[in-house]
Structure formats: structure tokens, C-alpha cells
Scaffold this active site. Structure first.
Site, PDB file in Angstrom:
ATOM      1  N   ILE A   1      -5.867  -2.528   4.729  1.00 52.82           N
ATOM      2  CA  ILE A   1      -4.772  -2.058   3.883  1.00 52.82           C
ATOM      3  C   ILE A   1      -5.449  -1.330   2.723  1.00 52.82           C
ATOM      4  O   ILE A   1      -6.432  -1.817   2.170  1.00 52.82           O
ATOM      5  CB  ILE A   1      -3.922  -3.271   3.429  1.00 52.82           C
ATOM      6  CG1 ILE A   1      -2.800  -2.908   2.467  1.00 52.82           C
ATOM      7  CG2 ILE A   1      -4.750  -4.333   2.767  1.00 52.82           C
ATOM      8  CD1 ILE A   1      -1.904  -4.133   2.159  1.00 52.82           C
ATOM      9  N   SER A   2      -4.989  -0.146   2.368  1.00 54.64           N
ATOM     10  CA  SER A   2      -5.657   0.670   1.339  1.00 54.64           C
ATOM     11  C   SER A   2      -5.584   0.037  -0.038  1.00 54.64           C
ATOM     12  O   SER A   2      -4.696  -0.761  -0.334  1.00 54.64           O
ATOM     13  CB  SER A   2      -5.016   2.058   1.245  1.00 54.64           C
ATOM     14  OG  SER A   2      -5.112   2.741   2.451  1.00 54.64           O
ATOM     15  N   GLN A   3      -6.521   0.489  -0.877  1.00 56.37           N
ATOM     16  CA  GLN A   3      -6.531   0.147  -2.296  1.00 56.37           C
ATOM     17  C   GLN A   3      -5.190   0.584  -2.919  1.00 56.37           C
ATOM     18  O   GLN A   3      -4.669   1.640  -2.575  1.00 56.37           O
ATOM     19  CB  GLN A   3      -7.691   0.958  -2.875  1.00 56.37           C
ATOM     20  CG  GLN A   3      -7.948   0.860  -4.326  1.00 56.37           C
ATOM     21  CD  GLN A   3      -8.946   1.959  -4.745  1.00 56.37           C
ATOM     22  OE1 GLN A   3      -9.348   2.796  -3.925  1.00 56.37           O
ATOM     23  NE2 GLN A   3      -9.311   1.948  -5.991  1.00 56.37           N
TER      24      GLN A   3
END
Ligand code: SAH
Length: 204
Positions: A51-53
Site C-alpha cells: 500500500i503506498s505511502q
């Protein structure tokens, strides 16, 4: 998280700030990672995916210039966090995942959280979802070496698309806009995403 990582770094769109304040990020990661859910970094979500920053989520969402009325296609449902953020802003989110475990897990989570304006699909997202198109905006949350042609076809006139484009290990975040005079692209800067795998992406 929203104050220190997103507003402090220049994200100004009130719809993006409000949506990211509303969506409980810790519910999209495994129990072991709950304490790190609001940290300034990407997190593993199982099946070798991430899951992206939070800042990247905010930047990609803002780049779509949403006003609330849109139908948006997302490629790479993953944990569902990005789709959840989009769903708090727009009319309807269509999201495609190619990994069956993540697809099932996240579909259940959307049901539990009563995110009724998110529609999920298990397939190769590089081919888009023609039957439901055209879309006002498209977001690809995995990196490929080019923007899949079917996605550009399924974008409405005036529509915006954002996707990481580059090699296996690093990419540039590319924003594309479909205008009457042609396709306009802008480079939003470097990034690192997991691979987009499919007919118009990388081979397995
Ligand atoms: N948006 C997600 C990010 C997940 S990582 C989130 O908020 O958590 C990227 C996801 O893209 C992975 O789950 C991966 O399985 C998926 N993916 C990769 N290639 C795909 C394809 N061709 N079609 C659909 N999903 C794909």
C-alpha cells in the site's frame, strides 16, 4: 498523518484532505502493522504487494482534479485503501485486482465498511473495463513500462489518468489528460511501485 505528511508538503485540495482524514488507514493493513499504519512509508499488504505511502496517495488523488461527480476506474485494488479514499470524493469507483486472494479479502472489507459506491472486479486491469466506460478519471496503482492503450481509449474527453511509468525498480508518476487537441502528459516525479502484470503490462 494528514497535517504532517500531506498538508505540510503542499497538498491543498480540500476534497483530498477531507477524504484522507475520514478513511481509517489502520483497517486496511494486517493486525501486526496497525501501529505503523499512519507512518510516512509504504506498507506490505500480503501477496508480495504494498500500500503506498500516504503522501503518494494524496498526490495521485489530487492530480486527478476531482469535483465529486466522477466515475473513476482504479487498476490494482490491493488493500482497498486508495479506492476507499477515492470513494469518499467521487460518485462511483470501479476497481480491478488480478490477485484473487486480495480481490476477495478487499471486497469483503468494502462490504463491512459499507463503501457501497465501490464496484470490484477480478481481472487483468491493463485491459480496462470497457462495459462501464468511458471514465472521467483513471488511476493505475502499479508500475508498467507504458500506459496501456485500452485505458487511454476508455478515458472520456477531458478525462485524466495517473500512472507510474518506467522500469522494474523505479518509475515516474505520469499524469495524462485527454483533450480535443490531443493527449497532454506531465511528469509528477519519481516513485517506486510494484509491477503492473498483464497483457498491456509486464509478463508474470
Ligand atoms: N491501490 C492499492 C495498491 C496495491 S499494490 C492499495 O491502495 O492498497 C498494486 C496492486 O496492483 C497489487 O494488489 C497487484 O496485485 C495489482 N495488480 C498488478 N497488476 C494488475 C493488473 N494487470 N490488473 C489488476 N491489478 C493488478
Amino acid at each position: 498523518m494528514v497535517e504532517n505528511q500531506i498538508v505540510a508538503r503542499g497538498i491543498q485540495d480540500p476534497l483530498v484532505i477531507q477524504a484522507m482524514t475520514q478513511v481509517p488507514r489502520h483497517l486496511f493493513v494486517s493486525e501486526a502493522l496497525v501501529d505503523s499504519a499512519y507512518g510516512d512509508f509504504p506498507l506490505p499488504i500480503g501477496e508480495g504487494q504494498t500500500i503506498s505511502q500516504p503522501f503518494i496517495i494524496a498526490e495521485m488523488t489530487q492530480s486527478l482534479c476531482l469535483n465529486g461527480s466522477e466515475r473513476v476506474l482504479e487498476i490494482g485494488t490491493g488493500s482497498g485503501y486508495q479506492a476507499a479514499v477515492l470513494s469518499r470524493i467521487v460518485y462511483k469507483v470501479y476497481t480491478i485486482e488480478r490477485n484473487h486472494t486480495l480481490y476477495l479479502q478487499t471486497r469483503r472489507l468494502f462490504d463491512r465498511m459499507k463503501y457501497h459506491n465501490i464496484v470490484t472486479r477480478y481481472s487483468d486491469g491493463t485491459q480496462g473495463w470497457k462495459a462501464e466506460g468511458p471514465y472521467d478519471a483513471i488511476m493505475v496503482t502499479a508500475g508498467g513500462n507504458q500506459i496501456p492503450a485500452p485505458l487511454v481509449d476508455q478515458l472520456d474527453m477531458g478525462g485524466r489518468l495517473v500512472m507510474p511509468v518506467g522500469g522494474h525498480h523505479s518509475q515516474e508518476l505520469i499524469r495524462l489528460e485527454k483533450t480535443k487537441t490531443g493527449i497532454k502528459t506531465t511528469n509528477l516525479g519519481g516513485c517506486r511501485f510494484v509491477k503492473l502484470i498483464g497483457e498491456h503490462g509486464w509478463r508474470e
